[in-house]
Write a protein that holds these residues in place. Structure first.
Motif, PDB file in Angstrom:
ATOM      1  N   PHE A 140      47.255  59.168  40.461  1.00 57.49           N
ATOM      2  CA  PHE A 140      47.822  57.272  39.933  1.00 57.49           C
ATOM      3  C   PHE A 140      46.662  57.037  38.996  1.00 57.49           C
ATOM      4  O   PHE A 140      47.162  56.008  37.586  1.00 57.49           O
ATOM      5  CB  PHE A 140      48.469  56.648  41.003  1.00 57.49           C
ATOM      6  N   VAL A 141      45.774  56.877  39.421  1.00 57.43           N
ATOM      7  CA  VAL A 141      44.542  55.776  38.839  1.00 57.43           C
ATOM      8  C   VAL A 141      43.870  56.150  37.589  1.00 57.43           C
ATOM      9  O   VAL A 141      44.046  56.410  36.426  1.00 57.43           O
ATOM     10  CB  VAL A 141      43.567  56.310  40.350  1.00 57.43           C
ATOM     11  N   VAL A 142      44.112  58.229  38.060  1.00 59.09           N
ATOM     12  CA  VAL A 142      44.029  58.996  36.278  1.00 59.09           C
ATOM     13  C   VAL A 142      44.610  58.683  35.187  1.00 59.09           C
ATOM     14  O   VAL A 142      44.606  58.697  34.468  1.00 59.09           O
ATOM     15  CB  VAL A 142      43.674  60.579  37.064  1.00 59.09           C
ATOM     16  N   ARG A 143      45.787  58.759  36.069  1.00 55.94           N
ATOM     17  CA  ARG A 143      46.926  58.293  34.854  1.00 55.94           C
ATOM     18  C   ARG A 143      47.210  56.696  34.543  1.00 55.94           C
ATOM     19  O   ARG A 143      46.713  56.874  32.973  1.00 55.94           O
ATOM     20  CB  ARG A 143      48.520  58.401  35.417  1.00 55.94           C
ATOM     21  N   LEU A 144      46.854  56.062  35.308  1.00 52.77           N
ATOM     22  CA  LEU A 144      46.569  54.519  34.188  1.00 52.77           C
ATOM     23  C   LEU A 144      45.109  54.796  33.345  1.00 52.77           C
ATOM     24  O   LEU A 144      44.934  53.965  32.220  1.00 52.77           O
ATOM     25  CB  LEU A 144      45.798  53.250  35.376  1.00 52.77           C
ATOM     26  N   CYS A 145      44.379  55.207  33.495  1.00 49.98           N
ATOM     27  CA  CYS A 145      42.880  55.690  32.855  1.00 49.98           C
ATOM     28  C   CYS A 145      43.518  56.047  31.907  1.00 49.98           C
ATOM     29  O   CYS A 145      43.339  55.614  29.999  1.00 49.98           O
ATOM     30  CB  CYS A 145      41.805  55.931  33.372  1.00 49.98           C
ATOM     31  N   THR A 146      44.287  57.313  31.640  1.00 46.08           N
ATOM     32  CA  THR A 146      44.936  57.852  30.320  1.00 46.08           C
ATOM     33  C   THR A 146      45.723  57.577  29.451  1.00 46.08           C
ATOM     34  O   THR A 146      45.875  57.292  28.458  1.00 46.08           O
ATOM     35  CB  THR A 146      45.325  59.118  31.290  1.00 46.08           C
ATOM     36  N   LEU A 147      46.681  55.905  30.201  1.00 47.04           N
ATOM     37  CA  LEU A 147      46.922  54.991  29.732  1.00 47.04           C
ATOM     38  C   LEU A 147      46.549  54.573  28.047  1.00 47.04           C
ATOM     39  O   LEU A 147      46.671  54.249  27.580  1.00 47.04           O
ATOM     40  CB  LEU A 147      48.057  54.615  30.577  1.00 47.04           C
ATOM     41  N   VAL A 148      44.909  53.856  29.070  1.00 50.02           N
ATOM     42  CA  VAL A 148      44.047  53.113  28.847  1.00 50.02           C
ATOM     43  C   VAL A 148      43.374  53.177  27.345  1.00 50.02           C
ATOM     44  O   VAL A 148      43.886  52.967  26.075  1.00 50.02           O
ATOM     45  CB  VAL A 148      43.067  52.348  29.866  1.00 50.02           C
ATOM     46  N   ALA A 149      43.143  54.880  27.178  1.00 51.42           N
ATOM     47  CA  ALA A 149      42.683  55.720  26.224  1.00 51.42           C
ATOM     48  C   ALA A 149      43.491  55.688  25.552  1.00 51.42           C
ATOM     49  O   ALA A 149      43.229  55.834  24.541  1.00 51.42           O
ATOM     50  CB  ALA A 149      42.359  56.975  27.148  1.00 51.42           C
ATOM     51  N   ALA A 150      44.882  56.323  25.648  1.00 53.40           N
ATOM     52  CA  ALA A 150      45.824  56.583  24.648  1.00 53.40           C
ATOM     53  C   ALA A 150      46.248  55.069  24.058  1.00 53.40           C
ATOM     54  O   ALA A 150      46.590  55.429  22.645  1.00 53.40           O
ATOM     55  CB  ALA A 150      47.177  57.418  25.389  1.00 53.40           C
ATOM     56  N   ILE A 151      46.878  54.178  24.375  1.00 53.48           N
ATOM     57  CA  ILE A 151      47.046  53.127  23.830  1.00 53.48           C
ATOM     58  C   ILE A 151      45.864  52.789  22.870  1.00 53.48           C
ATOM     59  O   ILE A 151      45.104  52.210  21.570  1.00 53.48           O
ATOM     60  CB  ILE A 151      47.076  51.680  25.111  1.00 53.48           C
ATOM     61  N   SER A 154      54.918  59.060  39.494  1.00 56.54           N
ATOM     62  CA  SER A 154      53.001  58.869  40.523  1.00 56.54           C
ATOM     63  C   SER A 154      53.698  57.830  41.815  1.00 56.54           C
ATOM     64  O   SER A 154      53.096  58.657  42.638  1.00 56.54           O
ATOM     65  CB  SER A 154      52.331  58.261  39.707  1.00 56.54           C
ATOM     66  N   ILE A 155      54.375  56.899  41.701  1.00 53.00           N
ATOM     67  CA  ILE A 155      54.318  56.460  42.511  1.00 53.00           C
ATOM     68  C   ILE A 155      55.247  56.726  44.242  1.00 53.00           C
ATOM     69  O   ILE A 155      54.969  57.157  44.666  1.00 53.00           O
ATOM     70  CB  ILE A 155      54.685  54.937  42.179  1.00 53.00           C
ATOM     71  N   VAL A 156      55.870  56.921  43.876  1.00 49.12           N
ATOM     72  CA  VAL A 156      57.336  58.021  43.821  1.00 49.12           C
ATOM     73  C   VAL A 156      56.387  59.390  44.908  1.00 49.12           C
ATOM     74  O   VAL A 156      56.251  59.470  46.098  1.00 49.12           O
ATOM     75  CB  VAL A 156      58.309  58.705  43.693  1.00 49.12           C
ATOM     76  N   SER A 157      55.685  60.089  44.062  1.00 53.11           N
ATOM     77  CA  SER A 157      54.640  61.163  44.955  1.00 53.11           C
ATOM     78  C   SER A 157      53.468  60.431  45.977  1.00 53.11           C
ATOM     79  O   SER A 157      53.160  61.037  46.703  1.00 53.11           O
ATOM     80  CB  SER A 157      53.819  61.726  43.505  1.00 53.11           C
ATOM     81  N   ILE A 158      53.480  59.441  45.437  1.00 53.13           N
ATOM     82  CA  ILE A 158      52.392  58.809  46.868  1.00 53.13           C
ATOM     83  C   ILE A 158      53.353  58.432  47.868  1.00 53.13           C
ATOM     84  O   ILE A 158      53.191  58.586  49.067  1.00 53.13           O
ATOM     85  CB  ILE A 158      52.402  56.901  46.480  1.00 53.13           C
ATOM     86  N   ILE A 159      54.651  57.581  47.819  1.00 56.54           N
ATOM     87  CA  ILE A 159      55.161  57.465  48.780  1.00 56.54           C
ATOM     88  C   ILE A 159      55.714  58.450  49.642  1.00 56.54           C
ATOM     89  O   ILE A 159      55.575  58.881  50.775  1.00 56.54           O
ATOM     90  CB  ILE A 159      56.813  56.657  48.288  1.00 56.54           C
ATOM     91  N   ARG A 160      56.125  59.455  49.184  1.00 56.77           N
ATOM     92  CA  ARG A 160      56.684  60.902  49.176  1.00 56.77           C
ATOM     93  C   ARG A 160      55.742  61.801  48.409  1.00 56.77           C
ATOM     94  O   ARG A 160      56.245  62.893  48.217  1.00 56.77           O
ATOM     95  CB  ARG A 160      58.290  61.212  48.899  1.00 56.77           C
ATOM     96  N   PRO A 161      54.581  62.325  49.800  1.00 59.40           N
ATOM     97  CA  PRO A 161      54.563  63.282  49.525  1.00 59.40           C
ATOM     98  C   PRO A 161      54.283  65.038  49.348  1.00 59.40           C
ATOM     99  O   PRO A 161      53.618  65.619  48.217  1.00 59.40           O
ATOM    100  CB  PRO A 161      52.694  63.364  49.674  1.00 59.40           C
ATOM    101  N   HIS A 162      55.275  65.054  49.545  1.00 59.06           N
ATOM    102  CA  HIS A 162      55.925  66.559  49.835  1.00 59.06           C
ATOM    103  C   HIS A 162      57.231  66.774  48.781  1.00 59.06           C
ATOM    104  O   HIS A 162      57.439  68.246  48.774  1.00 59.06           O
ATOM    105  CB  HIS A 162      56.018  67.038  51.937  1.00 59.06           C
ATOM    106  N   ALA A 163      57.470  65.462  48.431  1.00 57.44           N
ATOM    107  CA  ALA A 163      58.728  66.010  46.891  1.00 57.44           C
ATOM    108  C   ALA A 163      57.982  66.900  46.136  1.00 57.44           C
ATOM    109  O   ALA A 163      56.805  66.411  45.164  1.00 57.44           O
ATOM    110  CB  ALA A 163      58.471  64.156  46.553  1.00 57.44           C
TER     111      ALA A 163
END
Length: 219
Positions: A63-74, A127-136
Motif C-alpha cells: 500500500f505504501v509503495v503504491r502511494l509513492c508510485t502514484l505520487v511519482a506518476a502524477i 490494496s486495502i482489501v488485501s490488508i484486511i484479508r491477507p489470504h484473499a
C-alpha cells in the motif's frame, strides 16, 4: 447361603472392576498422544498466525509503495503536460516555442502516465482489501495482472520520452539534429524531470509485482 452369595457378589464386583480397567484405555487416548495432538494444534495455530501477519505486513508495504508510485506518476504527468517555453527575445509575430504537444512521443508519455495514475487510484481500494484479508487470492491476482500491464506501459512511455530528451540535450550530428537545450533550457529541465519521475514510477510498478508474487507464494 448368605456366605456363598456374598462370595459370588465379591467375585462379580472384582470381574467388573478388572473389565473396566481393561477397557478404559480403549476409550481415551494415551497421555503422550494427547500431548502431541495439543502441541500439533497449537503449532498449526501459531503457523497460521505467523503466515497471516507476514502477508498483512507485506500488504501494508504494498500500500505504501503504491502511494509513492502514484505520487511519482502524477509528478511525471503534470510536469510534462505543463511544459511549454517560448524564447523571449523575438517579437510576437516571430517566436520560437517548444511545447510537449509538438512531439508525438511526449503526447504518448502524457496519455500513458495519466492512465497509470488512474489505475493506481483505482487499485488502492484493492490494496486495502488485501490488508484486511491477507489470504484473499482474487484481489492479489487482479493487482499483479494489471501491475504487469502498467510496467509495460510506463516503460514504453519513459523510454520513448527519454530518447527525445537525449536528442534535445546532445543532438545528432549525423542527422544534422542540433541540441536545443542551450536555447530552451527550462523545457529540457522539465522534460528531463518528468522522464526521471516516470522511471521511478516504472520501478515502483516492478516492485509491486515482486511484492504480489511474494504474497501469493508464501503459505
Amino acid at each position: 447361603m448368605s456366605t456363598d452369595s456374598t462370595r459370588i457378589d465379591v467375585a462379580e464386583t472384582e470381574m467388573t472392576s478388572r473389565e473396566a480397567k481393561g477397557k478404559a484405555p480403549l476409550l481415551a487416548d494415551p497421555p503422550g498422544q494427547v500431548d502431541r495432538k495439543s502441541r500439533g494444534f497449537m503449532g498449526l495455530r501459531r503457523h497460521a498466525g505467523r503466515g497471516g501477519g507476514y502477508k498483512r505486513g507485506i500488504a501494508i508495504f504494498d500500500f505504501v509503495v503504491r502511494l509513492c508510485t502514484l505520487v511519482a506518476a502524477i509528478a511525471a504527468t503534470a510536469t510534462m503536460a505543463t511544459t511549454d517555453e517560448t524564447l523571449p527575445f523575438f517579437t510576437q509575430f516571430f517566436q520560437f516555442q517548444a511545447s510537449y504537444d509538438d512531439l508525438p512521443a511526449f503526447q504518448f508519455f502524457v496519455v500513458a502516465m495519466a492512465i497509470a495514475c488512474v489505475y493506481l487510484g483505482l487499485s488502492i481500494p484493492l490494496s486495502i482489501v488485501s490488508i484486511i484479508r491477507p489470504h484473499a487470492v482474487a484481489a492479489r491476482m487482479l493487482l499483479i495482472f494489471f501491475d504487469l500491464g502498467m510496467v509495460v506501459l510506463t516503460t514504453a512511455a519513459a523510454s520513448s520520452a527519454a530518447a527525445i530528451v537525449y536528442l534535445a540535450h546532445v543532438g545528432n550530428s549525423n542527422a544534422n539534429w542540433l541540441s536545443i537545450c542551450q536555447q530552451f533550457n527550462n523545457f529540457c529541465q522539465r522534460t528531463s524531470g518528468a522522464v526521471v519521475a516516470a522511471f521511478l514510477a516504472m520501478l515502483g510498478f516492478m516492485f509491486l509485482v515482486v511484492l504480489s508474487a511474494v504474497i501469493l507464494k508464501k503459505p
